[in-house]
Design an enzyme around this catalytic site. Structure first.
Site, PDB file in Angstrom:
ATOM      1  N   ALA A   1      -7.582   5.605  10.359  1.00  0.00           N
ATOM      2  CA  ALA A   1      -8.243   5.109  11.568  1.00  0.00           C
ATOM      3  C   ALA A   1      -7.160   4.896  12.620  1.00  0.00           C
ATOM      4  O   ALA A   1      -5.994   4.680  12.281  1.00  0.00           O
ATOM      5  CB  ALA A   1      -8.951   3.799  11.260  1.00  0.00           C
TER       6      ALA A   1
ATOM      7  N   GLU B   1      -3.654   0.710   3.976  1.00  0.00           N
ATOM      8  CA  GLU B   1      -4.169  -0.350   4.868  1.00  0.00           C
ATOM      9  C   GLU B   1      -3.542  -1.707   4.585  1.00  0.00           C
ATOM     10  O   GLU B   1      -3.411  -2.537   5.473  1.00  0.00           O
ATOM     11  CB  GLU B   1      -5.702  -0.467   4.724  1.00  0.00           C
ATOM     12  CG  GLU B   1      -6.489   0.692   5.318  1.00  0.00           C
ATOM     13  CD  GLU B   1      -6.794   1.808   4.337  1.00  0.00           C
ATOM     14  OE1 GLU B   1      -6.079   1.936   3.308  1.00  0.00           O
ATOM     15  OE2 GLU B   1      -7.757   2.558   4.590  1.00  0.00           O
TER      16      GLU B   1
ATOM     17  N   GLY C   1      -8.352   5.945   6.453  1.00  0.00           N
ATOM     18  CA  GLY C   1      -9.623   6.594   6.794  1.00  0.00           C
ATOM     19  C   GLY C   1      -9.579   8.102   6.607  1.00  0.00           C
ATOM     20  O   GLY C   1     -10.622   8.731   6.384  1.00  0.00           O
TER      21      GLY C   1
ATOM     22  N   GLU D   1     -10.219   8.647   3.042  1.00  0.00           N
ATOM     23  CA  GLU D   1     -11.630   8.282   2.817  1.00  0.00           C
ATOM     24  C   GLU D   1     -12.573   9.364   3.345  1.00  0.00           C
ATOM     25  O   GLU D   1     -13.597   9.666   2.724  1.00  0.00           O
ATOM     26  CB  GLU D   1     -11.904   6.933   3.482  1.00  0.00           C
ATOM     27  CG  GLU D   1     -11.111   5.819   2.803  1.00  0.00           C
ATOM     28  CD  GLU D   1     -11.132   4.498   3.574  1.00  0.00           C
ATOM     29  OE1 GLU D   1     -10.836   4.499   4.786  1.00  0.00           O
ATOM     30  OE2 GLU D   1     -11.440   3.464   2.969  1.00  0.00           O
TER      31      GLU D   1
HETATM   32  C1  HXC Z   1      -2.742   5.712  15.526  1.00  0.00           C
HETATM   33  C2  HXC Z   1      -1.092   7.053  14.685  1.00  0.00           C
HETATM   34  C3  HXC Z   1      -1.568   6.858  13.376  1.00  0.00           C
HETATM   35  C4  HXC Z   1      -2.741   6.040  13.205  1.00  0.00           C
HETATM   36  C5  HXC Z   1       0.152   8.139  13.276  1.00  0.00           C
HETATM   37  N1  HXC Z   1      -0.036   7.846  14.574  1.00  0.00           N
HETATM   38  N2  HXC Z   1      -0.783   7.539  12.515  1.00  0.00           N
HETATM   39  N3  HXC Z   1      -1.685   6.483  15.744  1.00  0.00           N
HETATM   40  N4  HXC Z   1      -3.269   5.488  14.304  1.00  0.00           N
HETATM   41  N5  HXC Z   1      -3.273   5.834  11.999  1.00  0.00           N
HETATM   42  C6  HXC Z   1       0.750   8.288  15.706  1.00  0.00           C
HETATM   43  C7  HXC Z   1       2.098   7.562  15.786  1.00  0.00           C
HETATM   44  O1  HXC Z   1       1.953   6.308  16.413  1.00  0.00           O
HETATM   45  C8  HXC Z   1       2.904   8.528  16.619  1.00  0.00           C
HETATM   46  O2  HXC Z   1       2.533   8.386  17.981  1.00  0.00           O
HETATM   47  C9  HXC Z   1       2.393   9.897  16.162  1.00  0.00           C
HETATM   48  O3  HXC Z   1       1.116   9.644  15.579  1.00  0.00           O
HETATM   49  C10 HXC Z   1       3.278  10.532  15.115  1.00  0.00           C
HETATM   50  O4  HXC Z   1       3.448   9.594  14.058  1.00  0.00           O
HETATM   51  P1  HXC Z   1       4.875   9.164  13.471  1.00  0.00           P
HETATM   52  O5  HXC Z   1       4.711   7.856  12.820  1.00  0.00           O
HETATM   53  O6  HXC Z   1       5.927   9.286  14.526  1.00  0.00           O
HETATM   54  O7  HXC Z   1       5.116  10.327  12.413  1.00  0.00           O
HETATM   55  P2  HXC Z   1       5.958  10.245  11.084  1.00  0.00           P
HETATM   56  O8  HXC Z   1       7.249   9.497  11.283  1.00  0.00           O
HETATM   57  O9  HXC Z   1       6.042  11.655  10.591  1.00  0.00           O
HETATM   58  O10 HXC Z   1       5.087   9.374  10.060  1.00  0.00           O
HETATM   59  C11 HXC Z   1       3.823   9.849   9.654  1.00  0.00           C
HETATM   60  C12 HXC Z   1       3.010   8.705   8.948  1.00  0.00           C
HETATM   61  C13 HXC Z   1       2.965   7.481   9.889  1.00  0.00           C
HETATM   62  C14 HXC Z   1       3.689   8.321   7.637  1.00  0.00           C
HETATM   63  C15 HXC Z   1       1.623   9.249   8.662  1.00  0.00           C
HETATM   64  O11 HXC Z   1       2.534   7.913  11.176  1.00  0.00           O
HETATM   65  C16 HXC Z   1       2.041   6.410   9.423  1.00  0.00           C
HETATM   66  O12 HXC Z   1       2.389   5.642   8.530  1.00  0.00           O
HETATM   67  N6  HXC Z   1       0.850   6.315  10.046  1.00  0.00           N
HETATM   68  C17 HXC Z   1      -0.087   5.251   9.760  1.00  0.00           C
HETATM   69  C18 HXC Z   1      -0.800   5.509   8.453  1.00  0.00           C
HETATM   70  C19 HXC Z   1      -1.783   4.374   8.137  1.00  0.00           C
HETATM   71  O13 HXC Z   1      -1.377   3.206   8.004  1.00  0.00           O
HETATM   72  N7  HXC Z   1      -3.080   4.730   7.989  1.00  0.00           N
HETATM   73  C20 HXC Z   1      -4.098   3.762   7.694  1.00  0.00           C
HETATM   74  C21 HXC Z   1      -4.722   3.248   8.962  1.00  0.00           C
HETATM   75  S1  HXC Z   1      -5.945   2.021   8.650  1.00  0.00           S
HETATM   76  P3  HXC Z   1       3.614   8.137  19.118  1.00  0.00           P
HETATM   77  O14 HXC Z   1       2.781   7.927  20.349  1.00  0.00           O
HETATM   78  O15 HXC Z   1       4.430   6.966  18.713  1.00  0.00           O
HETATM   79  O16 HXC Z   1       4.397   9.409  19.143  1.00  0.00           O
HETATM   80  C22 HXC Z   1      -7.307   2.839   8.207  1.00  0.00           C
HETATM   81  C23 HXC Z   1      -8.514   2.003   7.940  1.00  0.00           C
HETATM   82  C24 HXC Z   1      -9.703   2.842   7.613  1.00  0.00           C
HETATM   83  O17 HXC Z   1      -7.330   4.023   8.126  1.00  0.00           O
HETATM   84  C25 HXC Z   1     -10.934   1.994   7.518  1.00  0.00           C
HETATM   85  C26 HXC Z   1     -11.921   2.263   8.605  1.00  0.00           C
HETATM   86  C27 HXC Z   1     -13.233   1.496   8.465  1.00  0.00           C
END
Ligand code: HXC
Length: 258
Positions: free
Chosen positions: A65, A132, A109, A112
């Site tokens: 998400a 998460e 997400g 999921e």
């Molecule tokens: C918003 C995101 C994002 C996310 C990545 N980006 N994941 N933006 N939401 N979930 C953005 C980063 O901010 C960055 O933008 C660009 O994408 C590239 O990401 P990087 O982090 O620079 O890439 P990298 O170093 O290769 O790392 C990749 C990664 C990391 C390991 C996937 O991005 C990461 O940990 N992302 C979050 C993963 C996460 O926690 N997902 C769960 C979310 S909660 P900028 O602008 O800085 O360049 C969820 C809840 C679901 O999903 C439930 C819903 C009801």
């Protein structure tokens, strides 16, 4: 409706939906979820479509998400009738087969979403996770439920509690994905699986999907009864007569979804 966060292509009875927010690793914001649900509904209702494939980019199926969007939300926002609440049900209502073709990150997400599809074909680069917990929350679209059913309690607890990622090989061993292929072959493999499904009777394909999904919702006895009745019901279709006649006559079946 013109889509901005996804691309949709329909070719040879397969709808290919590509998530397209490359700058955010296909993070699922409300706009993308709205467009995806609309595209899935359209494909489900389109007679030309017999199977659906959802994919992302090489680097990310979807990194979860959209954290930036979510960070501004209150309890009232997430509790409201928004897409976090309705998306999971919406995708479950799609009656045509849906394949997830996953390369790179499928996190939160994103994992999921992939699990809500009927099965997952992964590239060797795929990484699955429910991180998460690192954000001070937990999975909200099935990551504690579908993942547990797919891989069992030990691995699901491990992933949900530590936030660690599972690579493609482990995901295949654990039963989360049905096949792993080299990155370059991912779309070829997914589209060819979709084509195979598109050649079947859609009545039978829907029935198979319903029966498998039923196994998650019922006791074995109830599930077996459901399956048996669905099997019996297919004997009322022309496609059953055609499929069996074609076998006996040593020719390709011409299914007409009747
Ligand atoms: C918003 C995101 C994002 C996310 C990545 N980006 N994941 N933006 N939401 N979930 C953005 C980063 O901010 C960055 O933008 C660009 O994408 C590239 O990401 P990087 O982090 O620079 O890439 P990298 O170093 O290769 O790392 C990749 C990664 C990391 C390991 C996937 O991005 C990461 O940990 N992302 C979050 C993963 C996460 O926690 N997902 C769960 C979310 S909660 P900028 O602008 O800085 O360049 C969820 C809840 C679901 O999903 C439930 C819903 C009801």
């Amino acid at each position: 409706m013109a889509f901005e966060t996804i691309n949709v292509d329909i070719e040879d009875h397969v709808a290919l939906i590509k998530l397209n927010r490359p700058d955010a690793l296909n993070a699922l914001n409300q706009q993308l979820l709205t467009e995806l649900l609309k595209a899935l509904g359209d494909a489900d209702g389109n007679d030309k479509v017999r199977c659906i494939v959802i994919t992302g980019s090489d680097k990310a199926f979807a990194a979860g998400a959209d954290i930036k969007e979510m960070s501004e939300m209150s309890f009232a926002d997430v509790n409201d009738v928004n897409l976090f609440a309705t998306f999971g049900d919406g995708i479950q209502d799609i009656r045509k087969p849906v394949i997830a073709a996953v390369s790179g990150y499928a996190l939160g997400g994103g994992c999921e979403l992939a699990m809500a599809c009927d099965f997952i074909i992964a590239s060797e680069t795929a990484k699955f996770g429910q991180p998460e917990i690192n954000l001070g929350v937990i999975a909200g679209l099935g990551g504690s439920q579908r993942l547990t059913r797919a891989v069992g309690k030990a691995k699901s607890m491990d992933m949900n509690l530590t936030g660690r990622f599972m690579d493609a090989a482990e995901a295949e061993r654990a039963g989360l994905v049905s096949r792993v292929v080299p990155s370059k072959k991912l779309m070829e493999e997914a589209m060819s699986a979709a084509q195979k499904i598109a050649e079947k009777s859609l009545i039978a394909a829907r029935s198979a999907k319903e029966a498998v999904n039923r196994s998650f919702e019922s006791t074995l006895a109830e599930g077996l009864l459901y399956e048996r009745r669905a099997f019996h019901a297919l004997f009322a279709t022309e496609d059953q007569s055609e499929g069996m006649a074609a076998f006996i006559e040593k020719r390709e079946a011409q299914f007409r979804d009747k």
